[in-house]
Design an enzyme around this catalytic site. Structure first.
Site, PDB file in Angstrom:
ATOM      1  N   TYR A 129       0.857  -1.189   0.000  1.00 18.89           N
ATOM      2  CA  TYR A 129       0.000   0.000   0.000  1.00 18.89           C
ATOM      3  C   TYR A 129       0.892   1.237   0.000  1.00 18.89           C
ATOM      4  O   TYR A 129       1.778   1.358   0.845  1.00 18.89           O
ATOM      5  CB  TYR A 129      -0.884   0.031   1.248  1.00 18.89           C
ATOM      6  CG  TYR A 129      -2.103  -0.869   1.155  1.00 18.89           C
ATOM      7  CD1 TYR A 129      -3.283  -0.403   0.592  1.00 18.89           C
ATOM      8  CD2 TYR A 129      -2.067  -2.170   1.623  1.00 18.89           C
ATOM      9  CE1 TYR A 129      -4.404  -1.220   0.499  1.00 18.89           C
ATOM     10  CE2 TYR A 129      -3.188  -2.994   1.538  1.00 18.89           C
ATOM     11  CZ  TYR A 129      -4.347  -2.502   0.969  1.00 18.89           C
ATOM     12  OH  TYR A 129      -5.453  -3.313   0.872  1.00 18.89           O
ATOM     13  N   TYR A 163      -4.057 -11.145  -1.705  1.00 15.43           N
ATOM     14  CA  TYR A 163      -3.243 -10.233  -0.896  1.00 15.43           C
ATOM     15  C   TYR A 163      -2.764 -10.949   0.359  1.00 15.43           C
ATOM     16  O   TYR A 163      -3.550 -11.659   0.977  1.00 15.43           O
ATOM     17  CB  TYR A 163      -4.132  -9.042  -0.510  1.00 15.43           C
ATOM     18  CG  TYR A 163      -3.538  -8.133   0.525  1.00 15.43           C
ATOM     19  CD1 TYR A 163      -2.647  -7.129   0.156  1.00 15.43           C
ATOM     20  CD2 TYR A 163      -3.859  -8.274   1.875  1.00 15.43           C
ATOM     21  CE1 TYR A 163      -2.087  -6.290   1.117  1.00 15.43           C
ATOM     22  CE2 TYR A 163      -3.308  -7.440   2.831  1.00 15.43           C
ATOM     23  CZ  TYR A 163      -2.427  -6.454   2.435  1.00 15.43           C
ATOM     24  OH  TYR A 163      -1.867  -5.637   3.376  1.00 15.43           O
ATOM     25  N   ARG A 184      -5.681 -12.558   2.329  1.00 17.65           N
ATOM     26  CA  ARG A 184      -7.016 -12.030   2.076  1.00 17.65           C
ATOM     27  C   ARG A 184      -7.265 -12.171   0.570  1.00 17.65           C
ATOM     28  O   ARG A 184      -6.313 -12.109  -0.210  1.00 17.65           O
ATOM     29  CB  ARG A 184      -7.098 -10.535   2.405  1.00 17.65           C
ATOM     30  CG  ARG A 184      -6.680 -10.153   3.829  1.00 17.65           C
ATOM     31  CD  ARG A 184      -7.377  -8.853   4.233  1.00 17.65           C
ATOM     32  NE  ARG A 184      -8.803  -9.082   4.126  1.00 17.65           N
ATOM     33  CZ  ARG A 184      -9.675  -8.215   3.598  1.00 17.65           C
ATOM     34  NH1 ARG A 184      -9.265  -7.050   3.145  1.00 17.65           N
ATOM     35  NH2 ARG A 184     -10.955  -8.516   3.514  1.00 17.65           N
ATOM     36  N   HIS A 187      -8.681  -7.263  -3.268  1.00 15.34           N
ATOM     37  CA  HIS A 187      -9.834  -6.397  -2.999  1.00 15.34           C
ATOM     38  C   HIS A 187      -9.540  -4.950  -3.330  1.00 15.34           C
ATOM     39  O   HIS A 187      -8.384  -4.514  -3.335  1.00 15.34           O
ATOM     40  CB  HIS A 187     -10.249  -6.511  -1.526  1.00 15.34           C
ATOM     41  CG  HIS A 187      -9.109  -6.250  -0.585  1.00 15.34           C
ATOM     42  ND1 HIS A 187      -8.183  -7.220  -0.238  1.00 15.34           N
ATOM     43  CD2 HIS A 187      -8.717  -5.120   0.054  1.00 15.34           C
ATOM     44  CE1 HIS A 187      -7.290  -6.701   0.588  1.00 15.34           C
ATOM     45  NE2 HIS A 187      -7.587  -5.423   0.765  1.00 15.34           N
ATOM     46  N   HIS A 189     -10.719  -1.117  -1.963  1.00 20.92           N
ATOM     47  CA  HIS A 189     -11.354  -0.459  -0.810  1.00 20.92           C
ATOM     48  C   HIS A 189     -12.088   0.813  -1.244  1.00 20.92           C
ATOM     49  O   HIS A 189     -11.592   1.549  -2.109  1.00 20.92           O
ATOM     50  CB  HIS A 189     -10.293   0.017   0.182  1.00 20.92           C
ATOM     51  CG  HIS A 189      -9.607  -1.049   0.950  1.00 20.92           C
ATOM     52  ND1 HIS A 189     -10.048  -1.486   2.172  1.00 20.92           N
ATOM     53  CD2 HIS A 189      -8.476  -1.740   0.692  1.00 20.92           C
ATOM     54  CE1 HIS A 189      -9.214  -2.406   2.641  1.00 20.92           C
ATOM     55  NE2 HIS A 189      -8.253  -2.580   1.758  1.00 20.92           N
TER      56      HIS A 189
HETATM   57  C1  BEZ Z   1      -6.806  -4.850   4.278  1.00 26.18           C
HETATM   58  O1  BEZ Z   1      -5.899  -4.473   3.571  1.00 26.18           O
HETATM   59  O2  BEZ Z   1      -7.944  -4.845   3.832  1.00 26.18           O
HETATM   60  C2  BEZ Z   1      -6.570  -5.313   5.675  1.00 26.18           C
HETATM   61  C3  BEZ Z   1      -5.278  -5.488   6.092  1.00 26.18           C
HETATM   62  C4  BEZ Z   1      -5.067  -5.909   7.366  1.00 26.18           C
HETATM   63  C5  BEZ Z   1      -6.143  -6.140   8.232  1.00 26.18           C
HETATM   64  C6  BEZ Z   1      -7.418  -5.975   7.796  1.00 26.18           C
HETATM   65  C7  BEZ Z   1      -7.646  -5.547   6.489  1.00 26.18           C
HETATM   66 FE    FE Z   2      -6.776  -3.946   1.915  1.00 24.21          FE
END
Ligand code: BEZ
Ligand code: FE
Length: 260
Positions: A129, A163, A184, A187, A189
């Site tokens: 990020y 991710y 994860r 995604h 955001h």
């Molecule tokens: C995310 O990037 O969405 C995320 C990263 C760490 C914890 C929760 C969400």
């Molecule tokens: Fe994220």
């Protein structure tokens, strides 16, 4: 928070942790390992990561419900305002497949919300990020845009691959020690806002991602999983001014009126 609320919630948390210690007959060695771990978690600045992975999804479900999900720790305010046609800021050689996301912002009653603001951010193809991790330039893959008079928008970005959480710190150490993965699903955001409506904090995911059913942050909801359509004919690429195949998808964000 009132004294009464703190005593009720914190008191219950303490009771439940004690119950778990009791039930699992935690030893002194384990107790000191936990204390040492929590100190190191703070020293590494990973408390927001830890809390958002394990607990934000429950707070989110109680406070937003359908159509929303967790914000996570990597939102940065004051992302650049984008000009039409919207393209999320990126490097000339940004890795990843091109994605064109179009959609609408409607009220929960189904009316378009003209001028709604979409604040959007995502990790790059290497899971970094901007403004948080070393690598991408400032505000890479972060931007704000507005829906048009019909509540419609379109933005070009990259398809986010699966991710994984940042590695090398206490969070990874805990996940490894427990035998849990750190992924994860890929995604995008969003915080979507407009005067007179509750801001909607959410994410969009994509069919076929192998982590949709085992998100380490427990933040996937079925209404947020989109299909991707591939466009690889020379005519389609030329019409978009692109030299490589691209994907499209669409989503309707629904904002709750503030007094509704
Ligand atoms: C995310 O990037 O969405 C995320 C990263 C760490 C914890 C929760 C969400
Ligand atoms: Fe994220």
């Amino acid at each position: 928070m009132s004294t009464e609320r703190i005593a009720t919630v914190v008191g219950d948390l303490i009771r439940r942790i004690n119950d778990a210690i009791d039930e699992h007959e935690v030893t002194y060695d384990e107790y000191h390992a936990a204390m040492n771990y929590l100190i190191r978690l703070g020293e590494a600045g990973e408390w927001p990561l830890f809390l958002d992975v394990f607990f934000e999804h429950t707070v989110e479900r109680l406070n937003q419900g359908e159509g929303g999900t967790i914000r996570g720790p990597y939102y940065v305010p004051d992302a650049p305002w984008l000009e039409h046609p919207y393209v999320l800021p990126q490097r000339d050689d940004e890795k990843g497949d091109v994605l064109i996301l179009s959609g609408t912002v409607h009220s929960t009653g189904g009316r378009p919300v003209p001028g709604a603001v979409l604040d959007m951010w995502q990790a790059d193809a290497d899971t970094y990020y901007s403004n948080v991790q070393e690598g991408p330039p400032p505000f890479n893959l972060r931007g704000r845009m507005t829906a048009d008079d019909n509540g419609e928008f379109e933005v070009r970005t990259i398809v986010p691959p699966s991710y994984h959480l940042p590695r090398g710190g206490p969070m990874e150490e805990l996940l490894n020690a427990a035998g849990w993965h750190d992924f994860r699903p890929g995604h995008l955001h969003f915080v979507v806002s407009a005067d007179g409506y509750e801001p909607l904090i959410t994410q969009l995911y994509f069919e076929g991602d192998r982590y949709l059913d085992s998100d380490v942050a427990s933040a996937v909801k079925p209404e947020l999983v989109l299909g991707l359509r591939k466009h690889d004919s020379p005519e389609e690429m030329e019409a978009r001014g692109l030299k490589k195949p691209f994907f499209t998808t669409t989503h309707e964000f629904r904002l709750k009126p503030q007094d509704g």
